[in-house]
Design a protein around this motif. Structure first.
Motif, PDB file in Angstrom:
ATOM      1  N   ALA A  52       0.823  -1.201   0.000  1.00  0.00           N
ATOM      2  CA  ALA A  52       0.000   0.000   0.000  1.00  0.00           C
ATOM      3  C   ALA A  52       0.863   1.259   0.000  1.00  0.00           C
ATOM      4  CB  ALA A  52      -0.922  -0.006   1.219  1.00  0.00           C
ATOM      5  N   LEU A  53       0.397   2.258  -0.721  1.00  0.00           N
ATOM      6  CA  LEU A  53       1.096   3.541  -0.750  1.00  0.00           C
ATOM      7  C   LEU A  53       0.862   4.299   0.551  1.00  0.00           C
ATOM      8  CD1 LEU A  53       0.216   4.827  -4.337  1.00  0.00           C
ATOM      9  CD2 LEU A  53       2.371   3.819  -3.603  1.00  0.00           C
ATOM     10  N   THR A  54       1.871   5.017   0.985  1.00  0.00           N
ATOM     11  CA  THR A  54       1.727   5.909   2.131  1.00  0.00           C
ATOM     12  C   THR A  54       1.259   7.271   1.639  1.00  0.00           C
ATOM     13  OG1 THR A  54       3.991   6.740   1.991  1.00  0.00           O
ATOM     14  CG2 THR A  54       3.639   4.707   3.263  1.00  0.00           C
ATOM     15  N   ALA A  55       0.873   8.127   2.579  1.00  0.00           N
ATOM     16  CA  ALA A  55       0.502   9.495   2.210  1.00  0.00           C
ATOM     17  C   ALA A  55       1.684  10.208   1.561  1.00  0.00           C
ATOM     18  CB  ALA A  55       0.022  10.257   3.438  1.00  0.00           C
ATOM     19  N   ALA A  56       2.897   9.940   2.070  1.00  0.00           N
ATOM     20  CA  ALA A  56       4.093  10.556   1.489  1.00  0.00           C
ATOM     21  C   ALA A  56       4.280  10.109   0.043  1.00  0.00           C
ATOM     22  CB  ALA A  56       5.329  10.207   2.321  1.00  0.00           C
ATOM     23  N   ASP A  57       4.004   8.829  -0.246  1.00  0.00           N
ATOM     24  CA  ASP A  57       4.081   8.337  -1.627  1.00  0.00           C
ATOM     25  C   ASP A  57       3.118   9.099  -2.521  1.00  0.00           C
ATOM     26  OD1 ASP A  57       5.971   6.298  -1.151  1.00  0.00           O
ATOM     27  OD2 ASP A  57       4.416   4.914  -0.482  1.00  0.00           O
ATOM     28  N   GLU A  58       1.873   9.263  -2.051  1.00  0.00           N
ATOM     29  CA  GLU A  58       0.849   9.908  -2.879  1.00  0.00           C
ATOM     30  C   GLU A  58       1.149  11.395  -3.065  1.00  0.00           C
ATOM     31  OE1 GLU A  58      -2.769   6.793  -1.882  1.00  0.00           O
ATOM     32  OE2 GLU A  58      -2.788   8.782  -0.946  1.00  0.00           O
ATOM     33  N   VAL A  59       1.722  12.039  -2.058  1.00  0.00           N
ATOM     34  CA  VAL A  59       2.154  13.423  -2.226  1.00  0.00           C
ATOM     35  C   VAL A  59       3.242  13.495  -3.292  1.00  0.00           C
ATOM     36  CG1 VAL A  59       3.377  15.337  -1.110  1.00  0.00           C
ATOM     37  CG2 VAL A  59       1.481  14.203   0.075  1.00  0.00           C
ATOM     38  N   GLU A  60       4.181  12.541  -3.245  1.00  0.00           N
ATOM     39  CA  GLU A  60       5.245  12.520  -4.247  1.00  0.00           C
ATOM     40  C   GLU A  60       4.685  12.276  -5.647  1.00  0.00           C
ATOM     41  OE1 GLU A  60       9.391  12.635  -5.373  1.00  0.00           O
ATOM     42  OE2 GLU A  60       8.184  13.402  -3.722  1.00  0.00           O
ATOM     43  N   ILE A  61       3.696  11.399  -5.754  1.00  0.00           N
ATOM     44  CA  ILE A  61       3.065  11.152  -7.059  1.00  0.00           C
ATOM     45  C   ILE A  61       2.372  12.419  -7.549  1.00  0.00           C
ATOM     46  CG2 ILE A  61       1.245   9.850  -8.239  1.00  0.00           C
ATOM     47  CD1 ILE A  61       1.952   7.502  -6.347  1.00  0.00           C
ATOM     48  N   GLY A  62       1.786  13.184  -6.626  1.00  0.00           N
ATOM     49  CA  GLY A  62       1.189  14.460  -7.010  1.00  0.00           C
ATOM     50  C   GLY A  62       2.214  15.401  -7.623  1.00  0.00           C
ATOM     51  N   ARG A  63       3.426  15.375  -7.106  1.00  0.00           N
ATOM     52  CA  ARG A  63       4.496  16.203  -7.670  1.00  0.00           C
ATOM     53  C   ARG A  63       4.830  15.751  -9.093  1.00  0.00           C
ATOM     54  NH1 ARG A  63       9.432  16.736  -3.636  1.00  0.00           N
ATOM     55  NH2 ARG A  63       9.925  18.345  -5.186  1.00  0.00           N
TER      56      ARG A  63
END
Length: 404
Positions: free
Chosen positions: A319-330
């Motif tokens: 599972a992705l972490t919130a930090a992963d999803e923030v990075e994907i947003g970048r």
């Protein structure tokens, strides 16, 4: 270069141009410390600007916050300010992002950096992406109008994006038009047939130009490409005491009618269908056509060339972490900026991943595309979905809040 509160505030203002779901602009930035050499910035979340029904996993929130972070990093780099670190803690309403900015001697030494995540940042190599600036942030827009296919520009932009993503846990996958329209139709009916999601969406629709929030946030009639007459009718209907009736009409009428085949087209063309002019274009289009057009027969007109459709995909496990999803947003913002640099704009369709049934079908499609490839993992989770093409009409500017 000397850092000042005024300089950092100007960078936060530029970051506010970032995209967000329903244009909610959920970020709450503050300068926690500022000296001539170092500034500390914290960005939290405004709980009143969340979408608990439409975005229950906070995925779109995290992506939007990542877009905000990257917008700040790009604006800072142009001003000669280095982003030394980005730290992400919490998730959803408790998301807390800290950035450390430092003064530099020259802009050439500035690099975009981020903390380690599963995404294995695609942002650390300044030579891989085009060098973006504030002008790029301002020029980028979501275009909800008709988009025109442009194969050469699309091919060039996607090659840049895919080359950068090759060593990361993110992939761009193209979807055939027939499959896309089928998924979009059912996903839109799912989203607007859900009472809670529809009520939440109504809250962010802006039709009355006298509404104090019209020039601040949300989705205006102009941005949704709703004609002036339809917008005036929608503004008349957009009253709190009518919301329960409108929501009931959507949740009770739309989903059953979706199963009625040709009856759906009759509904969309009837007087009852005109009451739904306040709905976004994706749903209105789904009401006007219940099936993909047939293949052209001999002597018929050639099939219309549709714009390209893309899914940004990641592995479903772990599972992705919130930090992963923030990075994907970048990464997502840089992808959109790359398309924009090539004269292309996007129309975002998050509903494709918000509908559980459609999301599972998209995941199956992604797994099928992965077979035979050398990737050691399957990119089978859609995390963003959008159409890409060149604008055919001027694009209205989405309203923005002041960050202070």
């Amino acid at each position: 270069m000397t850092l000042t509160p005024a300089l950092i505030e100007s960078l936060l203002t530029e970051a506010a141009s970032a995209p967000s779901a329903h244009n909610t602009q959920p970020w709450v930035p503050e300068i926690t410390d500022c000296t001539a050499e170092v500034a500390q910035v914290r960005v939290g979340v405004d709980p009143a600007r969340l979408l608990p029904h439409g975005d229950p996993r906070s995925e779109d929130l995290h992506l939007g916050m990542g877009c905000w972070v990257e917008s700040l990093v790009i604006a800072a780099a142009e001003a000669g300010v280095r982003t030394e670190s980005v730290t992400v803690r919490g998730r959803g309403p408790t998301l807390d992002i800290r950035l450390r900015l430092t003064a530099t001697e020259s802009m050439a030494s500035v690099e975009s950096t981020a903390g380690p995540t599963r995404v294995e940042s695609a942002l650390t190599d300044g030579s891989a992406w085009p060098r973006f600036g504030v002008a790029d942030l301002h020029h980028r827009q979501v275009d909800r109008g008709p988009l025109k296919r442009s194969d050469p520009r699309f091919a060039e932009a996607t090659e840049i994006c895919r080359n950068v993503m090759a060593e990361t846990a993110v992939r761009l996958v193209e979807v055939p038009d027939d499959a896309w329209r089928g998924w979009l139709r059912r996903a839109a009916l799912h989203s607007y047939g859900n009472r809670s999601v529809f009520t939440e969406t109504l809250r962010w629709l802006r039709f009355d130009t006298d509404d104090p929030a019209y020039d601040q946030d949300g989705l205006t009639a102009e941005c949704l490409r709703i004609p002036a007459l339809g917008a005036r009718a929608a503004a008349t209907l957009d009253r709190p005491w009518l919301h329960s009736w409108i929501t009931g009409l959507a949740s009770v009428s739309l989903a059953p009618v979706a199963l009625a085949g040709s009856g759906l087209r009759k509904f969309a063309r009837s007087g009852r269908g005109s009451r739904l002019t306040m709905l976004p274009r994706s749903l209105r289009e789904s009401l006007s056509s219940t099936a993909a057009p047939a293949e052209p027969t001999k002597g018929s007109r050639p099939k219309r060339r549709h714009p390209h459709h893309l899914v940004l995909a990641v592995p479903d496990r772990p599972a992705l972490t919130a930090a992963d999803e923030v990075e994907i947003g970048r990464v997502l913002l840089r992808t959109w900026l790359t398309f924009d640099r090539h004269g292309l704009r996007v129309d975002v369709h998050s509903e494709l991943k918000d509908s559980p049934t459609v999301r599972d079908e998209v995941a199956t499609f992604l797994r099928g595309r992965a077979r035979g490839h050398t990737d050691c993992q399957e990119f089978d989770r859609p995390i963003a979905a959008f159409t890409v093409g060149s604008s055919t009409t001027p694009v209205p500017r989405a309203p923005r809040l002041s960050p202070f």
